[in-house]
Design a protein around this motif. Sequence first.
Motif, PDB file in Angstrom:
ATOM      1  N   PHE A 190       0.832  -1.195   0.000  1.00 42.11           N
ATOM      2  CA  PHE A 190       0.000   0.000   0.000  1.00 42.11           C
ATOM      3  C   PHE A 190       0.875   1.258   0.000  1.00 42.11           C
ATOM      4  CE2 PHE A 190      -2.050   3.343   2.558  1.00 42.11           C
ATOM      5  CZ  PHE A 190      -3.100   3.632   1.703  1.00 42.11           C
ATOM      6  N   ALA A 191       1.873   1.278   0.903  1.00 43.08           N
ATOM      7  CA  ALA A 191       2.748   2.454   1.001  1.00 43.08           C
ATOM      8  C   ALA A 191       3.506   2.688  -0.300  1.00 43.08           C
ATOM      9  CB  ALA A 191       3.736   2.272   2.152  1.00 43.08           C
ATOM     10  N   ALA A 192       3.984   1.597  -0.909  1.00 48.14           N
ATOM     11  CA  ALA A 192       4.728   1.728  -2.169  1.00 48.14           C
ATOM     12  C   ALA A 192       3.834   2.294  -3.260  1.00 48.14           C
ATOM     13  CB  ALA A 192       5.279   0.372  -2.588  1.00 48.14           C
ATOM     14  N   SER A 193       2.563   1.848  -3.288  1.00 49.51           N
ATOM     15  CA  SER A 193       1.668   2.351  -4.343  1.00 49.51           C
ATOM     16  C   SER A 193       1.373   3.836  -4.126  1.00 49.51           C
ATOM     17  CB  SER A 193       0.378   1.534  -4.386  1.00 49.51           C
ATOM     18  OG  SER A 193      -0.392   1.802  -3.254  1.00 49.51           O
ATOM     19  N   VAL A 194       1.234   4.262  -2.853  1.00 49.92           N
ATOM     20  CA  VAL A 194       0.991   5.690  -2.577  1.00 49.92           C
ATOM     21  C   VAL A 194       2.186   6.518  -3.054  1.00 49.92           C
ATOM     22  CG1 VAL A 194       0.731   7.406  -0.731  1.00 49.92           C
ATOM     23  CG2 VAL A 194      -0.565   5.281  -0.634  1.00 49.92           C
ATOM     24  N   VAL A 195       3.388   6.059  -2.696  1.00 48.16           N
ATOM     25  CA  VAL A 195       4.602   6.792  -3.087  1.00 48.16           C
ATOM     26  C   VAL A 195       4.721   6.857  -4.602  1.00 48.16           C
ATOM     27  CG1 VAL A 195       7.127   6.723  -3.053  1.00 48.16           C
ATOM     28  CG2 VAL A 195       5.852   6.224  -0.987  1.00 48.16           C
TER      29      VAL A 195
END
Lengths: 285, 172
Positions: A52-57
Amino acid sequence: MRKRSIKIPGAVIFGVVIGVIALLMLLTTTGLVRIPFVDTVIRVVFVPVQKFAASVVQNTQNYFEDIAFERDLKVEYQNLQDQYKQSLLDLNEMEELRKENERLRKLLGRSTLEGEREYILADVVAMDPSNWFSSFTIDVGKRQGVSKNDAVVTETALVGHVVEVYDDYATVMAIIDGRSAVHGLIERTRDNGIVRGNLAIDQQDELCRMVYLPSSAELQFGDKVLSSGLDGIYPKGLLIGTVRDLSSTAGSEPYVVIDPAADFRRLEEVLVIRGEVKAWTQEEQ
Amino acid sequence: MRYAVYAILIFIAMILQTTVVPFLSILDIKPDLLCALLIPLALIQGPLTGAALGGICGLILDMMFMSGGFYCPVYTVLCAMAGMLGKRVKPDRFVIPALAGFIAYVLKDLVTLSYLFFGRVDILFSAALVKLLLGSVYTLILLLPIYWGLTALERLPFMRSDYGRGGGIRDD
């Protein structure tokens, strides 16, 4: 009755903890013990959040990049149109060559080059936290058909290979990692060598080196370096990069600097090449 | 409650370190957010808690990446050392945490470099030194605000070890 308390010195506890850790390290690195359950639990907790964090970044980064790229879009489109026309011509020519190659191989009594490769699309969900290594986690694993030592590529270039695989996740070591070595081949001259990762050495974009090249090799700037298939991990013919610097030496060992074709700073999606790789011999090269 | 807060902080730091931080690298150098969190925690909490937190974090990193299995002992020892320092010298707002963070970062990278060196990886030491120093400066820029934030957090009532049960034990 008063309870007697036994006080254990902190240093003893600390020593025991370090001893247990060292023992576990020894057992796990020598392969005597595997703790798949603990591995799986940790990954089940961390990887979805990392994903999730990687997709946001990545989405945020893409948004800002899109603004910048929009300006050059028209020129880029025109260039691509020209390239496309040229590619069609090249494709026809290649098709002819492929057929001719097949005919010649049949005449020589050899099998065809290799079957159709099967690719598995994967997202990069986490990267090694250190400045000295380059490995990353992808969101596909055994269930999707990934196995250890599968080669990992982008749409254009070689990225690395799978070093650990779990049910739904896998760890990939990139070719720029100092521990990585790929048997490579200079496309133009057919000279063989080893492409080593160079992340630990330099921060000036010198990410890969090619060593053990024959002294008679006559290389040029921009020569393409491909995987040779001799190592049995990477299929033959994958683009590793291009030659950037010709006459460097580390100690007494000569090497050439390779510019990797893959952009390791912006890895978002990769393709895992599924299945066993045919190990080529020097004669077949 | 204290440990729940630590667990959440460490979890967030690990997620950020493996997803966001690689995109914030300067000159291809990433700060070590985990080091920037664990060292102040160890300074505040003492050697045993520090070593335990460092060990768990290192173990998780070792399991997630092909790191050769040394994150665990390295973080354990470094956090224990930072905890001992915090126990013997009362940390001020700047010098002690900065010094502890710098030494911890340098030692951690020296262990990594030794691992690579003995693994026969070519290392250009001048370039490695520059990388190491820049990385430590970048990490310290994060470490000091984190340390100040943690000391402020420690003053909150729910962070007391005897919160809600009228007693408790701290390392120090």
